[in-house]
Design a protein around this motif. Structure first.
Motif, PDB file in Angstrom:
ATOM      1  N   ARG A  53       0.826  -1.212   0.000  1.00 50.07           N
ATOM      2  CA  ARG A  53       0.000   0.000   0.000  1.00 50.07           C
ATOM      3  C   ARG A  53       0.856   1.256   0.000  1.00 50.07           C
ATOM      4  NH1 ARG A  53      -4.664  -1.709   4.406  1.00 50.07           N
ATOM      5  NH2 ARG A  53      -6.141  -2.609   2.923  1.00 50.07           N
ATOM      6  N   VAL A  54       1.885   1.254   0.831  1.00 49.67           N
ATOM      7  CA  VAL A  54       2.806   2.397   0.856  1.00 49.67           C
ATOM      8  C   VAL A  54       3.480   2.562  -0.496  1.00 49.67           C
ATOM      9  CG1 VAL A  54       4.979   3.227   1.827  1.00 49.67           C
ATOM     10  CG2 VAL A  54       3.196   2.362   3.350  1.00 49.67           C
ATOM     11  N   ALA A  55       3.984   1.461  -1.049  1.00 46.24           N
ATOM     12  CA  ALA A  55       4.678   1.531  -2.337  1.00 46.24           C
ATOM     13  C   ALA A  55       3.747   2.004  -3.446  1.00 46.24           C
ATOM     14  CB  ALA A  55       5.255   0.159  -2.680  1.00 46.24           C
ATOM     15  N   ALA A  56       2.487   1.545  -3.444  1.00 45.75           N
ATOM     16  CA  ALA A  56       1.540   1.964  -4.476  1.00 45.75           C
ATOM     17  C   ALA A  56       1.249   3.457  -4.381  1.00 45.75           C
ATOM     18  CB  ALA A  56       0.247   1.164  -4.353  1.00 45.75           C
ATOM     19  N   SER A  57       1.098   3.987  -3.170  1.00 46.50           N
ATOM     20  CA  SER A  57       0.884   5.430  -3.003  1.00 46.50           C
ATOM     21  C   SER A  57       2.060   6.229  -3.537  1.00 46.50           C
ATOM     22  CB  SER A  57       0.669   5.766  -1.517  1.00 46.50           C
ATOM     23  OG  SER A  57      -0.627   5.447  -1.096  1.00 46.50           O
ATOM     24  N   LEU A  58       3.266   5.782  -3.210  1.00 43.54           N
ATOM     25  CA  LEU A  58       4.465   6.483  -3.672  1.00 43.54           C
ATOM     26  C   LEU A  58       4.591   6.389  -5.191  1.00 43.54           C
ATOM     27  CD1 LEU A  58       6.961   5.319  -0.917  1.00 43.54           C
ATOM     28  CD2 LEU A  58       5.930   7.584  -1.149  1.00 43.54           C
ATOM     29  N   SER A  59       4.240   5.238  -5.755  1.00 46.78           N
ATOM     30  CA  SER A  59       4.305   5.069  -7.206  1.00 46.78           C
ATOM     31  C   SER A  59       3.372   6.047  -7.909  1.00 46.78           C
ATOM     32  CB  SER A  59       3.940   3.625  -7.566  1.00 46.78           C
ATOM     33  OG  SER A  59       3.789   3.467  -8.964  1.00 46.78           O
ATOM     34  N   ARG A  60       2.136   6.130  -7.430  1.00 48.78           N
ATOM     35  CA  ARG A  60       1.157   7.010  -8.081  1.00 48.78           C
ATOM     36  C   ARG A  60       1.552   8.479  -7.965  1.00 48.78           C
ATOM     37  NH1 ARG A  60      -2.749   2.978  -6.148  1.00 48.78           N
ATOM     38  NH2 ARG A  60      -2.727   3.985  -4.102  1.00 48.78           N
ATOM     39  N   SER A  61       2.036   8.883  -6.798  1.00 43.06           N
ATOM     40  CA  SER A  61       2.309  10.308  -6.586  1.00 43.06           C
ATOM     41  C   SER A  61       3.647  10.753  -7.153  1.00 43.06           C
ATOM     42  CB  SER A  61       2.246  10.628  -5.088  1.00 43.06           C
ATOM     43  OG  SER A  61       3.181   9.842  -4.373  1.00 43.06           O
ATOM     44  N   SER A  62       4.566   9.814  -7.401  1.00 48.40           N
ATOM     45  CA  SER A  62       5.870  10.188  -7.959  1.00 48.40           C
ATOM     46  C   SER A  62       6.006   9.782  -9.421  1.00 48.40           C
ATOM     47  CB  SER A  62       6.984   9.528  -7.153  1.00 48.40           C
ATOM     48  OG  SER A  62       6.910   8.115  -7.248  1.00 48.40           O
ATOM     49  N   ASN A  63       4.966   9.134  -9.957  1.00 46.56           N
ATOM     50  CA  ASN A  63       4.959   8.688 -11.353  1.00 46.56           C
ATOM     51  C   ASN A  63       6.084   7.701 -11.643  1.00 46.56           C
ATOM     52  OD1 ASN A  63       3.550   8.811 -13.830  1.00 46.56           O
ATOM     53  ND2 ASN A  63       5.156  10.100 -14.719  1.00 46.56           N
ATOM     54  N   ALA A  64       6.402   6.877 -10.642  1.00 50.76           N
ATOM     55  CA  ALA A  64       7.453   5.863 -10.794  1.00 50.76           C
ATOM     56  C   ALA A  64       6.825   4.492 -10.942  1.00 50.76           C
ATOM     57  CB  ALA A  64       8.378   5.885  -9.581  1.00 50.76           C
ATOM     58  N   ARG A  65       7.493   3.607 -11.678  1.00 50.15           N
ATOM     59  CA  ARG A  65       7.007   2.241 -11.811  1.00 50.15           C
ATOM     60  C   ARG A  65       7.182   1.483 -10.508  1.00 50.15           C
ATOM     61  NH1 ARG A  65       7.531  -1.506 -16.627  1.00 50.15           N
ATOM     62  NH2 ARG A  65       9.665  -1.813 -15.967  1.00 50.15           N
ATOM     63  N   LEU A  66       6.262   0.564 -10.263  1.00 55.58           N
ATOM     64  CA  LEU A  66       6.293  -0.279  -9.075  1.00 55.58           C
ATOM     65  C   LEU A  66       6.733  -1.674  -9.503  1.00 55.58           C
ATOM     66  CD1 LEU A  66       5.551  -0.694  -6.064  1.00 55.58           C
ATOM     67  CD2 LEU A  66       3.228  -1.228  -6.826  1.00 55.58           C
ATOM     68  N   CYS A  67       7.837  -2.168  -8.939  1.00 53.66           N
ATOM     69  CA  CYS A  67       8.361  -3.483  -9.289  1.00 53.66           C
ATOM     70  C   CYS A  67       8.309  -4.383  -8.063  1.00 53.66           C
ATOM     71  CB  CYS A  67       9.790  -3.374  -9.800  1.00 53.66           C
ATOM     72  SG  CYS A  67       9.925  -2.463 -11.361  1.00 53.66           S
ATOM     73  N   VAL A  68       7.411  -5.362  -8.107  1.00 54.62           N
ATOM     74  CA  VAL A  68       7.212  -6.280  -6.989  1.00 54.62           C
ATOM     75  C   VAL A  68       8.014  -7.539  -7.256  1.00 54.62           C
ATOM     76  CG1 VAL A  68       5.524  -7.575  -5.645  1.00 54.62           C
ATOM     77  CG2 VAL A  68       4.905  -5.341  -6.601  1.00 54.62           C
ATOM     78  N   LEU A  69       8.901  -7.865  -6.335  1.00 57.10           N
ATOM     79  CA  LEU A  69       9.821  -8.977  -6.529  1.00 57.10           C
ATOM     80  C   LEU A  69       9.512 -10.088  -5.546  1.00 57.10           C
ATOM     81  CD1 LEU A  69      12.264  -9.983  -8.069  1.00 57.10           C
ATOM     82  CD2 LEU A  69      13.717  -8.879  -6.383  1.00 57.10           C
ATOM     83  N   ASP A  70       9.058 -11.214  -6.061  1.00 52.54           N
ATOM     84  CA  ASP A  70       8.744 -12.403  -5.271  1.00 52.54           C
ATOM     85  C   ASP A  70       9.910 -13.376  -5.393  1.00 52.54           C
ATOM     86  OD1 ASP A  70       7.819 -14.746  -4.233  1.00 52.54           O
ATOM     87  OD2 ASP A  70       6.137 -14.970  -5.609  1.00 52.54           O
ATOM     88  N   PRO A  71      10.626 -13.677  -4.303  1.00 51.82           N
ATOM     89  CA  PRO A  71      11.785 -14.575  -4.400  1.00 51.82           C
ATOM     90  C   PRO A  71      11.449 -15.972  -4.902  1.00 51.82           C
ATOM     91  CG  PRO A  71      11.798 -13.390  -2.325  1.00 51.82           C
ATOM     92  CD  PRO A  71      10.468 -13.138  -2.952  1.00 51.82           C
ATOM     93  N   THR A  72      10.165 -16.353  -4.933  1.00 53.98           N
ATOM     94  CA  THR A  72       9.812 -17.675  -5.422  1.00 53.98           C
ATOM     95  C   THR A  72       9.642 -17.712  -6.932  1.00 53.98           C
ATOM     96  OG1 THR A  72       7.420 -17.312  -5.207  1.00 53.98           O
ATOM     97  CG2 THR A  72       8.592 -18.119  -3.269  1.00 53.98           C
ATOM     98  N   SER A  73       9.761 -16.565  -7.611  1.00 51.04           N
ATOM     99  CA  SER A  73       9.591 -16.533  -9.058  1.00 51.04           C
ATOM    100  C   SER A  73      10.876 -16.059  -9.717  1.00 51.04           C
ATOM    101  CB  SER A  73       8.427 -15.615  -9.444  1.00 51.04           C
ATOM    102  OG  SER A  73       8.735 -14.279  -9.119  1.00 51.04           O
ATOM    103  N   GLU A  74      10.917 -16.104 -11.040  1.00 50.55           N
ATOM    104  CA  GLU A  74      12.145 -15.814 -11.765  1.00 50.55           C
ATOM    105  C   GLU A  74      12.361 -14.337 -12.052  1.00 50.55           C
ATOM    106  OE1 GLU A  74      14.570 -17.823 -12.646  1.00 50.55           O
ATOM    107  OE2 GLU A  74      13.617 -19.502 -11.651  1.00 50.55           O
ATOM    108  N   ALA A  75      11.293 -13.532 -12.043  1.00 54.26           N
ATOM    109  CA  ALA A  75      11.441 -12.132 -12.438  1.00 54.26           C
ATOM    110  C   ALA A  75      10.434 -11.263 -11.699  1.00 54.26           C
ATOM    111  CB  ALA A  75      11.222 -11.995 -13.952  1.00 54.26           C
TER     112      ALA A  75
END
Length: 291
Positions: free
Chosen positions: A49-71
């Motif tokens: 939730r914090v990251a999504a708010s910062l993404s929207r207000s700063s116009n930055a992409r949000l990259c969610v990294l799950d260690p169980t997946s490859e990318a």
């Protein structure tokens, strides 16, 4: 249950070829990196939730990294609330399903994240506060805060973070205080939250000390740039940390700068930031800038 660690994340920093990222090219420059490292639904929910708010207000992409997946999975800055909820639900299912990692080594995970930050030009790293159990131990959170070459935003994940309609922003004038102001400003812009800018002085403070306190809160207010949704407050209290914890009950979110004490001095005297994160009655974000 088994845990398959992503090779792209867990590559040792020294093994990464010069000039390349340890994470595939899906991770773009100028993004917020959110590694899912803790088996706790409140922690993961608040982190995203914090990251999504910062993404929207700063116009930055949000990259969610799950260690169980490859990318990592990248999202644009126009993530609507229903899509945000879907991202959170998927992340919670993923981290809870993974089980204890067993073979996951903290130093390897640390090097993988630091390499990603260095090679992908990450703007900010959003992590949950560490604990003695689960994926993310306290030492990992501390090392990321000290070594990641970007802003590090740590969410305590102990209280529910519900849109942050009101924000308590204690300012000190320290090296991380400006970064904390920027984070509070961006979240408030996304949620239309009210911000109370607080500076605490000891009882019977001198006129000079009171004047310096006024300068701190006014400088923060000017930087926020939302005078109709911002108030300033200078409070007299004997203990800085206790006063912030007490006031946090009346806010949806508390944002403060990271501690600046050395490790030995912090061990002896304690850390205001750590005390607030442990005792606050609202969600807490601690902000450190390493740029």
């Amino acid at each position: 249950m088994g845990f398959t660690a992503a090779p792209s994340l867990l590559v040792e920093a020294n093994d990464a070829p010069a000039g390349t990222s340890s994470i595939p090219g899906d991770l773009a420059d100028g993004c917020l990196l959110v590694p899912l490292l803790w088996q706790s639904e409140p922690a993961v929910t608040d982190q995203l939730r914090v990251a999504a708010s910062l993404s929207r207000s700063s116009n930055a992409r949000l990259c969610v990294l799950d260690p169980t997946s490859e990318a990592p999975t990248a999202y644009g800055p126009d993530l609507p609330p229903d899509a945000e909820r879907e991202v959170i639900d998927r992340a919670v299912r993923s981290t809870l399903r993974a089980g204890q990692p067993g073979v996951l080594r903290t130093h390897t995970l640390l090097n993988g994240i630091l390499t990603a930050v260095d090679t992908a030009d990450v703007d900010a790293l959003v992590i949950p506060r560490g604990s003695g159990t689960g994926f993310l131990r306290q030492s990992l959170a501390e090392h990321l805060g000290l070594r990641a070459a970007c802003d590090v935003i740590t969410v305590n994940g102990r209280q529910s973070y519900d849109d942050a309609r009101s924000i308590l922003l204690p300012v000190t004038g320290g090296p991380h205080s400006t970064a904390a102001v920027d984070v509070a400003r961006r979240i408030a812009a996304d949620t239309d939250a009210w911000i109370d800018v607080l500076h605490i002085v000891p009882p019977h403070a001198s006129d000079r000390r009171q004047a310096r306190a006024t300068e701190h809160v006014e400088a923060a207010t000017d930087r926020i740039g939302r005078p109709d949704r911002t108030a300033t407050w200078v409070l007299e209290a004997r203990c800085l940390a206790d006063a912030i914890v007490e006031q946090s009950e009346y806010y949806g979110l508390t944002v403060l700068g990271a501690p600046t004490k050395g490790r030995l001095r912090e061990f002896i005297a304690g850390s205001t930031s750590r005390t607030v994160q442990h005792g606050a009655r609202s969600a807490v974000i601690s902000v450190r800038t390493n740029r």
